[in-house]
Scaffold this motif. Structure first.
Motif, mmCIF file in Angstrom:
data_model
loop_
_atom_site.group_PDB
_atom_site.id
_atom_site.type_symbol
_atom_site.label_atom_id
_atom_site.label_comp_id
_atom_site.label_asym_id
_atom_site.label_seq_id
_atom_site.Cartn_x
_atom_site.Cartn_y
_atom_site.Cartn_z
ATOM 1 N N LEU A 192 -25.431 113.674 14.065
ATOM 2 C CA LEU A 192 -24.871 112.345 14.522
ATOM 3 C C LEU A 192 -23.499 112.126 13.840
ATOM 4 C CD1 LEU A 192 -27.991 110.317 14.826
ATOM 5 C CD2 LEU A 192 -27.086 111.491 16.530
ATOM 6 N N GLU A 247 -20.186 110.629 15.388
ATOM 7 C CA GLU A 247 -20.287 109.275 15.773
ATOM 8 C C GLU A 247 -20.665 108.248 14.726
ATOM 9 O OE1 GLU A 247 -22.532 108.366 19.770
ATOM 10 O OE2 GLU A 247 -23.537 110.365 19.034
ATOM 11 N N ILE A 248 -21.416 108.666 13.704
ATOM 12 C CA ILE A 248 -21.646 107.549 12.592
ATOM 13 C C ILE A 248 -20.380 107.530 12.072
ATOM 14 C CG2 ILE A 248 -23.076 107.414 10.685
ATOM 15 C CD1 ILE A 248 -25.504 107.762 12.353
ATOM 16 N N ALA A 286 -18.337 105.038 13.632
ATOM 17 C CA ALA A 286 -18.632 103.660 13.575
ATOM 18 C C ALA A 286 -18.559 102.755 12.205
ATOM 19 C CB ALA A 286 -20.400 103.648 13.842
ATOM 20 N N ILE A 313 -25.613 103.197 16.757
ATOM 21 C CA ILE A 313 -25.590 104.659 17.382
ATOM 22 C C ILE A 313 -27.077 105.081 17.314
ATOM 23 C CG2 ILE A 313 -24.719 107.023 16.741
ATOM 24 C CD1 ILE A 313 -22.446 104.993 16.935
ATOM 25 N N LYS A 358 -29.777 104.705 20.583
ATOM 26 C CA LYS A 358 -29.423 105.530 21.818
ATOM 27 C C LYS A 358 -30.388 106.895 21.631
ATOM 28 C CE LYS A 358 -24.844 105.778 21.304
ATOM 29 N NZ LYS A 358 -23.543 106.580 21.483
#
Ligand SMILES: *Cc1c(COP(=O)(O)O)cnc(C)c1O
Length: 377
Positions: A16, A19-20, A23, A247, A250
């Motif tokens: 991840l 994405e992390i 964020a 995140i 999901k």
């Protein structure tokens, strides 16, 4: 083969990371570290996912339990019944608030609180039941709801280990763990099924007034800034943690499904082995396997644990001792042998590696090693 971990947070972050990282960077740039928009966004996303009336985030799962008991107006001397076979947080807050802690044995096969034991523990002073959805599977909420109704009790569901599990009512209707009782609580401790990168927690309720009270208590008892209607605490979810949880939410169903298939594999592997009792799956709940916990008969649990450790297979004992024999809780005055099921479980349970990134070669190696231990006697 990758090293086997009880919980493999590195593998998960690896998947991840882009994405992390984005964020996190976006929160750093905004500098709104407390009560940033990501917090409300997460509460709303989690509310939708759960089908809950209201979701209020807070600093951790222990605070969530404490805030729940404060919001319900429980007073010193009120009795709260919970299971003797759980993480200490569940009982700690009962004691801290001066409430009377009443313990009950669990069911020996699902490990969840025994409804019969709860029924026997009810007195005229009982105000609340706190079922813990242990290891990722719901307690028998239908029976507990009936018991609560008959006796006019609140139910606080400790859902720290069961975010995403479904309770299935007799008519087939499903509700998410934590959304069934008066208040549900959860934890986002990194190793939980929905975990952040630090501490976090939340409460759920379908009661609007209660939700307002909870939100106020979690933020110094204020609804309006510097006006304090309730005695509160400082317990907020950091914006950074909320951004990470946005995140991870999901992926929750996907991760829970991966845990379940690892559990299916273990079940199958151990089905022919008398010495290993696999965890029972209740007909009224899905299981999201926060832990995969077996019972090892014949007094060889600790020997097996050492055997596995020598083969670089970690395992854990959740939980090694009943709560009523912990020094801090001797004051309750329970006798050593008052909880035969809890005591038996504490001597037999063993949790094997369980997380969404277990690979087939790792699972094979773990299962073969356990079976090999028993065949070698
Ligand atoms: C983890 C856990 C808690 C406490 O959560 P924290 O976020 O660590 O405070 C409470 N109850 C149970 C059953 C837990 O597993």
């Amino acid at each position: 083969m990758r090293d086997i971990e009880m919980v493999d947070l590195k593998a998960q972050y690896g998947k991840l990371a882009p994405e992390i990282d984005n964020a996190i960077r976006s929160v750093l740039t905004s500098t709104v570290f407390i009560k940033g928009p990501e917090v409300r966004q997460f509460e709303e996303d989690l509310r939708k996912y759960l089908g809950a009336g209201q979701v209020i985030s807070c600093a951790n799962g222990t605070d969530a339990l404490q805030i729940a008991m404060m919001a319900l107006g429980l007073k010193p001397g009120d009795e709260v019944i919970t299971t003797n076979f759980t993480f200490i947080a569940t009982v700690e807050v009962v004691a801290l608030l001066g409430l009377k802690l009443v313990l009950a044995d669990p069911d020996p096969f699902t490990y969840n609180i025994s409804v019969d034991a709860v029924r026997k523990a009810i007195t005229p002073k009982t105000k609340a039941i706190v079922p813990v959805h242990l290891f990722g599977q719901c307690a028998d909420m239908e029976s507990l709801l009936n018991l609560a109704k008959e006796n006019d009790l609140f139910i606080i569901e400790d859902g720290a280990q069961a975010t995403g599990a479904d309770f299935i009512f007799p008519d087939g209707k499903k509700k998410k763990a934590g959304t069934i009782g008066t208040i549900g609580t959860t934890s986002f401790f990194p190793s939980k099924n929905l975990g952040c990168y630090g501490d976090g927690g939340a409460l759920y309720t379908n009661d609007e007034d209660l939700a307002r009270k909870i939100r106020s208590i979690a933020n110094h008892g204020m609804k309006v800034k510097y006006h304090h209607d309730d005695i509160g605490v400082n317990s907020r979810l950091d914006t950074l943690q909320a951004a990470i949880l946005n995140i991870k939410l999901k992926y929750l169903d996907q991760f829970n499904a991966a845990r379940r298939s690892a559990a299916d594999y273990y079940d199958e592997a151990f089905s022919g082995c008398r010495e290993v009792i696999i965890p029972e799956r209740s007909s009224f709940s899905t299981h999201i396997f926060h832990q995969y916990t077996v019972r090892i008969k014949s007094g060889r649990r600790d020997e097996l644990r050492k055997y596995l450790a020598d083969k670089k297979i970690p395992s854990m004992v959740y939980y090694p001792g009943p709560l009523h024999t912990q020094n801090a809780y001797r004051y309750l005055g329970y006798g050593e042998n008052d909880f035969p099921v809890t005591s038996e479980l504490c001597g037999e349970v063993l949790s094997l590696p369980m997380h969404p990134d277990l690979e087939q070669d790792q699972l094979d190696y773990i299962a073969i090693s356990v079976l090999e231990f028993f065949n070698k006697k």
